[in-house]
Design a protein around this motif. Structure first.
Motif, PDB file in Angstrom:
ATOM      1  N   ASN A 221     -14.066 -51.591   5.807  1.00  0.00           N
ATOM      2  CA  ASN A 221     -14.605 -51.857   7.344  1.00  0.00           C
ATOM      3  C   ASN A 221     -15.552 -53.192   7.562  1.00  0.00           C
ATOM      4  O   ASN A 221     -16.419 -53.397   8.382  1.00  0.00           O
ATOM      5  CB  ASN A 221     -15.675 -50.450   7.257  1.00  0.00           C
ATOM      6  N   GLY A 222     -15.226 -54.089   6.694  1.00  0.00           N
ATOM      7  CA  GLY A 222     -15.924 -55.214   6.767  1.00  0.00           C
ATOM      8  C   GLY A 222     -16.824 -55.367   5.918  1.00  0.00           C
ATOM      9  O   GLY A 222     -17.337 -56.774   5.457  1.00  0.00           O
ATOM     10  N   THR A 223     -17.472 -54.542   5.353  1.00  0.00           N
ATOM     11  CA  THR A 223     -18.688 -54.633   4.413  1.00  0.00           C
ATOM     12  C   THR A 223     -18.304 -53.842   2.939  1.00  0.00           C
ATOM     13  O   THR A 223     -18.891 -54.330   2.089  1.00  0.00           O
ATOM     14  CB  THR A 223     -19.918 -53.885   4.699  1.00  0.00           C
ATOM     15  N   HIS A 224     -17.113 -53.102   2.933  1.00  0.00           N
ATOM     16  CA  HIS A 224     -17.092 -52.284   1.760  1.00  0.00           C
ATOM     17  C   HIS A 224     -15.655 -52.825   1.526  1.00  0.00           C
ATOM     18  O   HIS A 224     -14.660 -52.775   2.451  1.00  0.00           O
ATOM     19  CB  HIS A 224     -17.118 -50.820   2.056  1.00  0.00           C
ATOM     20  N   PHE A 225     -15.029 -52.576   0.129  1.00  0.00           N
ATOM     21  CA  PHE A 225     -13.697 -53.000  -0.317  1.00  0.00           C
ATOM     22  C   PHE A 225     -13.321 -51.941  -1.348  1.00  0.00           C
ATOM     23  O   PHE A 225     -14.337 -51.398  -2.325  1.00  0.00           O
ATOM     24  CB  PHE A 225     -13.791 -54.393  -0.972  1.00  0.00           C
TER      25      PHE A 225
END
Length: 396
Positions: A221-225
């Motif tokens: 989501n752009g912050t979590h990988f």
């Protein structure tokens, strides 16, 4: 306790505790001596390797120095025979990323060695059937000789393809393996001012986790990988370590259904919004601020929007709250009024399904009467296709 042993060396007390995961057997080694306490967690294969090094060190007499090294996936183990004015001792160092732990094993008397300790540990870890033994019986290759008791040559001779059997090896997962997500970790860099891209995280992981193969990385989501490992054992080794990228810590946890989502009661201080199809003559700082104020309060304009790297949308950070952000806005330009869709980049949220006993009873009554009843949908999700149809007037 059957899963723990105690022993003393040189005035220090030690305990070794066995813990089992779904993919491996681990041992937590604790060294107690006033005024400190040391801990180390290693796999069974590493502990077996250390027992052999203890026996080898016991054969060496006098004031000697020798070092052994092994690699267990992401964990580097250094075993050293040393001496000082108090006598001989063995130091065991475990390095897993930025996480380092040390255990010191002094000699009870000069040249006594550590043979009895090696025998006690070996008997302790061999008293129960283990995952490593079952894997060795299946003919599985060990990692750097740390898994199983057979030699590399003996294991190769047991492989079916070495005997001319071309049958496929079964790759079906065990009952405890629920697919790729069961061996996946979710990570984030909370202290980064600028969140790294997926390509940057991939390059960092390839250089840092050299013992990990076939690692897949996804931007959630752009912050979590999402880090998908080849086996759960690889993921467990990485989870034990302390990892940093450019001095920013990577926080890792096992994947769970709510990974990357926030509870429905979570309150956000700001949101990013995209204004779709903004006319070029209105592409200026004054209009951007007016649009932001219509969405609860302008905070900043994205750099790409300011530089006009693309004109598909204008991206703004607004104060919110979400309820004050409209789904569309109207902007006047001379005798024209433009209606522009607003796309809110709100993160996914979740809540537990509420149990409605009354409705359950009504459903059961309807079923008894033989009537069909429709279950209402909890959520209405606008698909990407509908979203494209919604803005098709702006993009030919």
């Amino acid at each position: 306790m059957d899963n723990r042993i105690y022993f003393r060396l040189g005035g220090k007390s030690y305990d070794l505790t066995e813990t089992r995961s779904s993919s491996d057997i681990w041992y937590e080694w604790v060294e107690s001596a006033k005024p400190f306490l040391r801990r180390m967690k290693i796999s069974k294969g590493t502990l077996m390797w250390l027992c052999n090094r203890f026996k080898e060190a016991s054969v060496i007499k006098g004031k000697s120095f020798k070092t052994w090294k092994c690699k267990d996936i992401s964990i580097s183990i250094y075993c050293s025979l040393k001496f000082n004015k108090f006598g001989r001792f063995i130091s065991v160092i475990s390095v897993n990323g930025n996480d380092r732990s040390v255990i010191i094993l002094p000699e009870n008397s000069f040249n006594e060695g550590w043979g009895e300790l090696a025998l006690k540990i070996h008997n302790f870890i061999s008293q129960k059937p283990s995952l490593q033994k079952s894997n060795a019986e299946k003919g599985g290759l060990s990692s750097l000789g740390l898994r199983g008791e057979d030699s590399y040559k003996e294991i190769l001779q047991k492989k079916k393809w070495c005997n001319g059997d071309q049958s496929q090896t079964s790759t079906s997962s065990s009952g405890s393996d629920r697919g790729p997500l069961s061996r996946s970790l979710v990570g984030r860099f909370p202290d980064c001012d600028e969140i790294p891209t997926r390509a940057e995280v991939r390059n960092w992981a390839q250089q840092t986790w050299r013992g990990i193969h076939n690692l897949q990385i996804y931007d959630m989501n752009g912050t979590h990988f999402l880090f998908e490992f080849q086996s759960r054992r690889d993921a467990e080794h990485i989870l034990l370590g302390d990892w940093r990228r450019r001095n920013h810590p990577l926080l890792l946890e096992w994947w769970k259904p709510t990974a990357g989502a926030f509870h429905a009661d979570t309150i956000f201080d700001w949101f990013w919004v995209r204004i779709l199809g903004l006319p070029l003559q209105l592409w200026n700082d004054k209009v951007m601020k007016q649009i932001g104020d219509l969405c609860g309060g302008w905070l900043e304009t994205e750099e790409e929007t300011q530089l006009k790297n693309h004109l598909r949308w204008a991206r703004l950070r607004v104060m919110g709250p979400r309820e004050k952000i409209p789904s569309s806005i109207e902007i006047s330009d001379g005798d024209l009024i433009f209606t522009l869709p607003v796309w809110i980049e709100a993160p996914a949220r979740y809540r537990k399904k509420e149990e409605d006993g009354l409705r359950d009873r009504e459903v059961n009554k309807m079923k008894e009467k033989g009537k069909a009843i429709a279950s209402p949908s909890l959520y209405q999700i606008e698909t990407e296709e509908r979203f494209r149809d919604k803005i098709s007037n702006f993009y030919p």
